[in-house]
Motif scaffolding. Structure first.
Motif, PDB file in Angstrom:
ATOM      1  N   MET A   1       3.075  13.459   9.149  1.00 47.80           N
ATOM      2  CA  MET A   1       2.824  14.515  10.126  1.00 47.80           C
ATOM      3  C   MET A   1       2.020  13.986  11.305  1.00 47.80           C
ATOM      4  O   MET A   1       2.276  14.348  12.463  1.00 47.80           O
ATOM      5  CB  MET A   1       2.087  15.673   9.457  1.00 47.80           C
ATOM      6  N   GLY A   2       1.063  13.112  11.030  1.00 44.28           N
ATOM      7  CA  GLY A   2       0.239  12.534  12.086  1.00 44.28           C
ATOM      8  C   GLY A   2       1.061  11.692  13.042  1.00 44.28           C
ATOM      9  O   GLY A   2       0.912  11.795  14.277  1.00 44.28           O
TER      10      GLY A   2
ATOM     11  N   HIS B   1       0.817  -1.222   0.000  1.00 45.53           N
ATOM     12  CA  HIS B   1       0.000   0.000   0.000  1.00 45.53           C
ATOM     13  C   HIS B   1       0.847   1.266   0.000  1.00 45.53           C
ATOM     14  O   HIS B   1       0.311   2.374  -0.070  1.00 45.53           O
ATOM     15  CB  HIS B   1      -0.910   0.015   1.243  1.00 45.53           C
ATOM     16  N   LYS B   2       2.163   1.120   0.091  1.00 44.31           N
ATOM     17  CA  LYS B   2       3.039   2.293   0.134  1.00 44.31           C
ATOM     18  C   LYS B   2       3.460   2.673  -1.284  1.00 44.31           C
ATOM     19  O   LYS B   2       4.392   2.113  -1.842  1.00 44.31           O
ATOM     20  CB  LYS B   2       4.262   2.007   1.011  1.00 44.31           C
ATOM     21  N   THR B   3       2.768   3.629  -1.843  1.00 48.08           N
ATOM     22  CA  THR B   3       3.058   4.090  -3.196  1.00 48.08           C
ATOM     23  C   THR B   3       3.310   5.589  -3.188  1.00 48.08           C
ATOM     24  O   THR B   3       2.886   6.305  -2.264  1.00 48.08           O
ATOM     25  CB  THR B   3       1.882   3.772  -4.140  1.00 48.08           C
ATOM     26  N   ASP B   4       4.015   6.073  -4.218  1.00 44.46           N
ATOM     27  CA  ASP B   4       4.290   7.509  -4.358  1.00 44.46           C
ATOM     28  C   ASP B   4       4.945   8.110  -3.109  1.00 44.46           C
ATOM     29  O   ASP B   4       4.563   9.189  -2.634  1.00 44.46           O
ATOM     30  CB  ASP B   4       2.997   8.280  -4.668  1.00 44.46           C
ATOM     31  N   LEU B   5       5.939   7.399  -2.554  1.00 41.84           N
ATOM     32  CA  LEU B   5       6.637   7.887  -1.368  1.00 41.84           C
ATOM     33  C   LEU B   5       7.588   9.019  -1.740  1.00 41.84           C
ATOM     34  O   LEU B   5       8.225   8.999  -2.788  1.00 41.84           O
ATOM     35  CB  LEU B   5       7.427   6.748  -0.716  1.00 41.84           C
ATOM     36  N   ALA B   6       7.692  10.007  -0.854  1.00 42.57           N
ATOM     37  CA  ALA B   6       8.590  11.139  -1.097  1.00 42.57           C
ATOM     38  C   ALA B   6      10.045  10.735  -0.897  1.00 42.57           C
ATOM     39  O   ALA B   6      10.951  11.356  -1.430  1.00 42.57           O
ATOM     40  CB  ALA B   6       8.232  12.292  -0.164  1.00 42.57           C
ATOM     41  N   HIS B   7      10.277   9.674  -0.097  1.00 43.81           N
ATOM     42  CA  HIS B   7      11.635   9.189   0.178  1.00 43.81           C
ATOM     43  C   HIS B   7      11.760   7.748  -0.305  1.00 43.81           C
ATOM     44  O   HIS B   7      10.807   6.964  -0.206  1.00 43.81           O
ATOM     45  CB  HIS B   7      11.938   9.260   1.673  1.00 43.81           C
ATOM     46  N   GLU B   8      12.935   7.417  -0.819  1.00 43.89           N
ATOM     47  CA  GLU B   8      13.165   6.048  -1.275  1.00 43.89           C
ATOM     48  C   GLU B   8      13.163   5.105  -0.079  1.00 43.89           C
ATOM     49  O   GLU B   8      13.841   5.342   0.924  1.00 43.89           O
ATOM     50  CB  GLU B   8      14.511   5.952  -1.987  1.00 43.89           C
ATOM     51  N   LEU B   9      12.373   4.050  -0.180  1.00 41.94           N
ATOM     52  CA  LEU B   9      12.255   3.089   0.909  1.00 41.94           C
ATOM     53  C   LEU B   9      13.299   1.988   0.767  1.00 41.94           C
ATOM     54  O   LEU B   9      13.294   1.238  -0.197  1.00 41.94           O
ATOM     55  CB  LEU B   9      10.849   2.468   0.921  1.00 41.94           C
TER      56      LEU B   9
ATOM     57  N   SER C   1       9.476   4.729  15.412  1.00 40.66           N
ATOM     58  CA  SER C   1       8.335   5.285  14.690  1.00 40.66           C
ATOM     59  C   SER C   1       8.756   6.522  13.915  1.00 40.66           C
ATOM     60  O   SER C   1       8.319   6.750  12.782  1.00 40.66           O
ATOM     61  CB  SER C   1       7.212   5.638  15.665  1.00 40.66           C
ATOM     62  N   GLY C   2       9.636   7.328  14.538  1.00 36.99           N
ATOM     63  CA  GLY C   2      10.137   8.517  13.861  1.00 36.99           C
ATOM     64  C   GLY C   2      10.910   8.171  12.603  1.00 36.99           C
ATOM     65  O   GLY C   2      10.829   8.880  11.594  1.00 36.99           O
ATOM     66  N   TYR C   3      11.665   7.056  12.645  1.00 33.57           N
ATOM     67  CA  TYR C   3      12.396   6.611  11.458  1.00 33.57           C
ATOM     68  C   TYR C   3      11.432   6.211  10.347  1.00 33.57           C
ATOM     69  O   TYR C   3      11.661   6.510   9.164  1.00 33.57           O
ATOM     70  CB  TYR C   3      13.289   5.423  11.812  1.00 33.57           C
ATOM     71  N   MET C   4      10.342   5.538  10.720  1.00 34.84           N
ATOM     72  CA  MET C   4       9.410   5.029   9.715  1.00 34.84           C
ATOM     73  C   MET C   4       8.392   6.064   9.246  1.00 34.84           C
ATOM     74  O   MET C   4       7.749   5.878   8.210  1.00 34.84           O
ATOM     75  CB  MET C   4       8.676   3.798  10.271  1.00 34.84           C
ATOM     76  N   ALA C   5       8.240   7.147  10.002  1.00 38.35           N
ATOM     77  CA  ALA C   5       7.220   8.150   9.679  1.00 38.35           C
ATOM     78  C   ALA C   5       7.300   8.696   8.252  1.00 38.35           C
ATOM     79  O   ALA C   5       6.273   8.851   7.586  1.00 38.35           O
ATOM     80  CB  ALA C   5       7.280   9.301  10.692  1.00 38.35           C
ATOM     81  N   PRO C   6       8.503   8.997   7.719  1.00 44.43           N
ATOM     82  CA  PRO C   6       8.569   9.526   6.351  1.00 44.43           C
ATOM     83  C   PRO C   6       8.058   8.545   5.294  1.00 44.43           C
ATOM     84  O   PRO C   6       7.761   8.950   4.167  1.00 44.43           O
ATOM     85  CB  PRO C   6      10.067   9.805   6.154  1.00 44.43           C
ATOM     86  N   TYR C   7       7.976   7.275   5.663  1.00 49.84           N
ATOM     87  CA  TYR C   7       7.513   6.246   4.717  1.00 49.84           C
ATOM     88  C   TYR C   7       6.090   5.786   5.038  1.00 49.84           C
ATOM     89  O   TYR C   7       5.652   4.741   4.568  1.00 49.84           O
ATOM     90  CB  TYR C   7       8.462   5.043   4.761  1.00 49.84           C
TER      91      TYR C   7
END
Length: 210
Positions: free
Chosen positions: A120-121, A40-48, A105-111
């Motif tokens: 942001m949530g 479900h993770k598509t169009d991410l701003a950062h490369e996963l 959680s902070g590490y994973m938040a951008p993804y």
């Protein structure tokens, strides 16, 4: 009234045990590569970087389970004078695990699923959880036991964040038919609201401290 408190504690205990078992089995055995969730993770701003993300996820889940169990134990041990030392030691364990859960959680938040809005949530959620837990620590250091207990309850409900997010997502996506990503974002912010309101409802129905 004491019987009602014990019954509520037992209910919470059952929910915790069932959810911890589910989290362990589902994430470490059934879907160890988190393929269903990652789909479900598509169009991410950062490369996963999948491998690194999964390792952090494993750490996050492990400490989240420890925090849930640790917090539950402390609401039991506080009743007995002879277990006060265990209560204090376990309190250190709880606070340490909360910090580790927040960091991972902070590490994973951008993804996060849903992009920037979800990121942001999660960052907001992490900051609020840290602030509430810190407030609980300050109160007990000043010997304000009742205030400490109430702020610890406010902190502990955040251990149910993931469960609430996925429950709300299931209801919106699986039963109503809203897209998964939109359901997840609504579930995230809906969970934050419920986590903040739940303790206040509990306090309102209490006639005396547990």
């Amino acid at each position: 009234m004491r019987g009602k408190h014990l019954s509520f504690y037992k209910l919470v205990s059952y929910v915790c045990v069932i959810y911890i078992l589910y989290a362990v089995v589902n994430n470490y055995m059934v879907d160890p590569r988190a393929e269903a969730f990652l789909s479900h993770k598509t169009d991410l701003a950062h490369e996963l970087k999948t491998q690194s993300w999964i390792i952090v996820l494993y750490i996050h889940i492990a400490f989240a389970c420890v925090a849930m169990a640790s917090g539950l134990l402390n609401f039991w041990t506080r009743r007995y004078e002879k277990l006060r030392r265990l209560h204090r030691l376990n309190g250190y364990v709880y606070v340490s695990t909360v910090l580790l859960v927040v960091l991972t959680s902070g590490y994973m938040a951008p993804y996060a699923t849903g992009g920037k809005i979800s990121s942001m949530g999660f960052n907001l959620l992490n900051l609020v959880w840290l602030a509430i837990t810190t407030t609980a620590i300050i109160h007990i250091r000043k010997k304000r036991v009742l205030q400490h207990r109430r702020w610890m309850i406010r902190s502990y409900v955040f251990c149910f964040t993931n469960m609430l997010i996925h429950l709300l997502t299931f209801l919106l996506h699986g039963m109503i038919g809203i897209s998964y990503v939109t359901s997840y974002m609504i579930g995230l912010y809906g969970a934050i609201v419920l986590l903040l309101l739940a303790p206040e409802v509990i306090f309102r129905f209490e006639r005396k401290p547990i």
